[in-house]
Scaffold this motif. Structure first.
Motif, PDB file in Angstrom:
ATOM      1  N   LEU B 112      10.574   2.305   7.353  1.00  0.00           N
ATOM      2  CA  LEU B 112       9.643   1.684   6.864  1.00  0.00           C
ATOM      3  C   LEU B 112       8.122   2.426   6.038  1.00  0.00           C
ATOM      4  O   LEU B 112       7.996   1.975   4.795  1.00  0.00           O
ATOM      5  CB  LEU B 112       8.849   1.749   7.954  1.00  0.00           C
ATOM      6  N   TYR B 115      10.605   1.797   2.723  1.00  0.00           N
ATOM      7  CA  TYR B 115      10.003   0.548   1.619  1.00  0.00           C
ATOM      8  C   TYR B 115       8.396   1.020   1.507  1.00  0.00           C
ATOM      9  O   TYR B 115       8.160  -0.426   0.353  1.00  0.00           O
ATOM     10  CB  TYR B 115       9.682  -0.781   3.219  1.00  0.00           C
ATOM     11  N   GLY B 199       4.682 -12.124   6.195  1.00  0.00           N
ATOM     12  CA  GLY B 199       4.058 -10.874   6.094  1.00  0.00           C
ATOM     13  C   GLY B 199       4.510  -9.671   5.532  1.00  0.00           C
ATOM     14  O   GLY B 199       5.953  -9.838   5.363  1.00  0.00           O
ATOM     15  N   HIS B 200       3.496  -8.422   5.218  1.00  0.00           N
ATOM     16  CA  HIS B 200       4.689  -7.463   4.895  1.00  0.00           C
ATOM     17  C   HIS B 200       5.972  -7.259   6.242  1.00  0.00           C
ATOM     18  O   HIS B 200       6.905  -7.049   6.186  1.00  0.00           O
ATOM     19  CB  HIS B 200       3.659  -6.566   4.651  1.00  0.00           C
ATOM     20  N   LEU B 201       5.251  -7.300   7.308  1.00  0.00           N
ATOM     21  CA  LEU B 201       6.436  -6.584   8.537  1.00  0.00           C
ATOM     22  C   LEU B 201       7.076  -7.253   8.506  1.00  0.00           C
ATOM     23  O   LEU B 201       8.580  -7.239   8.714  1.00  0.00           O
ATOM     24  CB  LEU B 201       5.370  -6.469  10.114  1.00  0.00           C
ATOM     25  N   PHE B 204       9.511  -6.759   5.762  1.00  0.00           N
ATOM     26  CA  PHE B 204       9.961  -5.500   6.053  1.00  0.00           C
ATOM     27  C   PHE B 204      11.843  -6.352   6.755  1.00  0.00           C
ATOM     28  O   PHE B 204      12.593  -5.706   6.755  1.00  0.00           O
ATOM     29  CB  PHE B 204       9.379  -5.001   6.477  1.00  0.00           C
TER      30      PHE B 204
END
Lengths: 305, 300
Positions: B112, B115, B199-201, B204
């Motif tokens: 995380l 990233y 979204g970003h999550l 990822f």
């Protein structure tokens, strides 16, 4: 007026997007950052502070100024530890690099098999404690297979861990055995990166295999070799497992390397202040070694580039 | 073309000698492991009289029974063991708990962070990353001393949490390693995902992680092996039998010299086999990936 307001209206979602991204970044980094601050940054600062105190795990620790550092200067055991560590590092790194270089060349010239590389890497994957115990058994004075072999060829049995003159060499040898395959693999990768046409050119010029190694491979490998040297050098200074399992610093102080001395001071004598001061000195030494190495490496930037 | 083929087939003393060298290296590497196995299947009492025999001395599984806590104290004593209780099943379980939890949590949080360092734009990103990286320079023992005080003050000595905590949330190497890979993923795929409203999550987990499965697996293996083999930190904070990991248990087992006679070598070798086997199996299954990534780190 209208123009700027339109521009602003267009930019606003982007601003919002940027802010969102920042918040996400903070959330993503947060767990790692907490781990970093609590277990790396804070202890590093605390370690510096401890080195100026007489903290002993039970009292709160009084500020003693530079007393710990003054003590280091007169501490014969410390200087001996530094000497023993240096001896270990020189033997370990010297032998390991030479053997690994030979292995790497062999890997590249004839044994490209992945299986062979895998086999040679196994000792590196196994715990240092396992390796130490295994070699203590192999080198056992009475019934160890190595001493039996010495006996067989007519050489006297050796007390590999008990003889002060041999103990640190034995530890160095054991760790060469553990890491030579790993170092060889790194050097092998460096050799693979050298373009084939350089060798072809050397062959056309009539260079023998040996000459091609000394005149082509080695100079072109220098940047990788330097990097490998620095990484293994720093690791080598931190020798602990083998000694903690086998000799515990003995006989007398023959294997009391700096890492083991710090451990002994802190956890057997609870002298955390003094131990921290020596740890900081070790840090400074490693930093110095790294800087010197980096300088040398930069001066010798790859001849291929 | 033909000349090369001919010279390949011709007997070459230099080449033959080189192959002999390769054989010697393989032998030097493998023989100690063979000897470890051979001794672990031997009877302690028979070791001195059969010290050169390539086969186990009076072959038996007693040593394994002894270190796995399956034989009674008197039985163990009789076979050259010690009176202290040893239960390598439990230490094996403890090592699994420590290594697996460290690997899973550390890899997740390091990924995380990596990233965020590689892909998100935020103020102070490079400064924070450089500070993270600087931790690679600090010799572990320097931070270990204060960390020990902290873990003790938190009352976490002899707990699993105390053993894993310092390495649980991140490792500078892991963040650095993964960031390098994330930097190389093309932005187009990521942008396509973002345009689809992810979204970003989600980006990822659904884009970055699957695309980096190989380096993440490699890192996880390296983390696992390091956690499994670590001796120094668990020695300081986890000597209690309930949380004792294999490396610490081996050290303690070694120190327990049986009454009279030398060390319990067959028992010790059986214990080292138990400690080494999971890593060797893992390496056999996934070794190719590890070898390639080590070579990669060599060239870079």
């Amino acid at each position: 007026m209208t123009l700027t307001s339109t521009a602003r209206r267009l930019r606003r979602p982007m601003f919002r997007e940027r802010r969102r991204e920042t918040w996400y970044a903070i959330a993503f980094v947060a767990p790692a950052a907490i781990g970093f601050v609590v277990f790396y940054l804070f202890p590093a600062i605390r370690g510096v502070w401890l080195s100026f105190t007489d903290y002993d795990l039970f009292s709160s620790g009084e500020f003693v100024g530079g007393a710990n550092y003054a003590q280091i200067v007169d501490d014969k055991v410390f200087w001996n530890a530094l000497l023993v560590t240096a001896e270990y590092v020189v033997v370990n790194i010297g032998l390991q690099t030479a053997v690994a270089l030979l292995m790497a060349v062999l890997m590249q010239r004839l044994a490209k098999s992945l299986v062979i590389r895998g086999i040679l890497l196994v000792p590196y994957m196994v715990s240092g404690v396992v390796v130490a115990l295994l070699w203590q058994w192999l080198l056992d004075y009475q019934i160890g297979i190595v001493n039996n072999a010495l006996d067989f060829v007519g050489l006297p049995r050796q007390s590999f861990f008990g003889d002060p003159a041999l103990a640190i060499l034995t530890v160095a040898f054991i760790n060469v055995w553990k890491s030579m395959g790993y170092t060889a693999l790194l050097l092998f990768a460096g050799l693979q990166a050298i373009p084939k046409d350089v060798y072809e050119a050397a062959a056309i010029d009539g260079a023998s295999e040996a000459k091609a190694f000394w005149r082509v491979s080695l100079p072109l490998l220098r940047p990788v070799l330097a990097l490998v040297l620095i990484v293994s050098l720093i690791g080598s200074f931190q020798i602990f497992d083998t000694i903690a399992v086998t000799t515990k610093g003995g006989p007398v102080n023959a294997t009391r390397v700096i890492y083991y001395y710090i451990y002994d001071l802190a956890f057997n004598r609870y002298d955390f202040g003094y131990a921290s001061a020596i740890a900081l000195v070790l840090f400074a030494i490693l930093l110095g070694v790294t800087l010197i190495q980096l300088r040398l490496t930069r001066a010798n930037k790859s001849d291929l580039a | 073309m033909t000349t090369i083929a001919v010279s390949r087939r011709r007997f070459h003393p230099g080449r033959a000698f080189a192959w002999v060298l390769v054989g010697v290296f393989v032998l030097i590497t493998l023989f100690p492991f063979y000897w470890m196995l051979r001794t672990s299947f031997s009877t302690n009492g028979a070791l001195p009289s059969h010290s050169n025999s390539l086969l186990p001395a009076e072959g038996t599984l007693d040593a394994y029974r002894r270190v796995l806590g399956l034989s009674s104290v008197s039985e163990a004593l009789e076979k050259g063991g010690s009176t202290a209780s040893v239960d390598f099943w439990r230490y094996l379980r403890n090592s699994f708990i420590v290594a697996i939890s460290t690997t899973v949590v550390q890899t997740l949080f390091s990924a995380l962070a990596a990233y965020a360092f590689a892909r998100l734009r935020w103020p102070g990103r490079n400064v924070v990353f450089t500070i993270f990286l600087s931790a690679l320079m600090v010799p572990p023992i320097f931070t270990t001393l204060p960390n020990f005080i902290l873990i003790r003050d938190l009352g976490l000595l002899n707990t699993f949490l105390g053993i894993v905590l310092p390495n649980l949330l991140m490792s500078p190497f892991a963040v650095f390693f993964l960031r390098q890979f994330f930097l190389n993923i093309s932005t187009e795929i990521e942008e396509a995902a973002r345009l689809d409203g992810a979204g970003h999550l989600r980006t990822f987990f659904r884009v970055i992680v699957p695309m980096s499965a190989a380096p993440i697996t490699t890192l996880a293996i390296l983390t696992y092996v390091a956690a499994w083999n670590d001796y120094f930190w668990p020695l300081l904070v986890g000597q209690d039998e309930n949380v004792r990991v294999l490396t610490v248990a081996l050290g303690i087992f070694k120190a327990q010299t049986p009454n009279g006679g030398g060390p319990d070598w067959s028992g010790l070798m059986a214990a080292t086999v138990i400690a080494a086997l999971p890593v060797v199996i893992l390496f056999t299954l996934l070794g190719k990936r590890v070898i390639n990534s080590i070579q990669f780190s060599g060239v870079k």
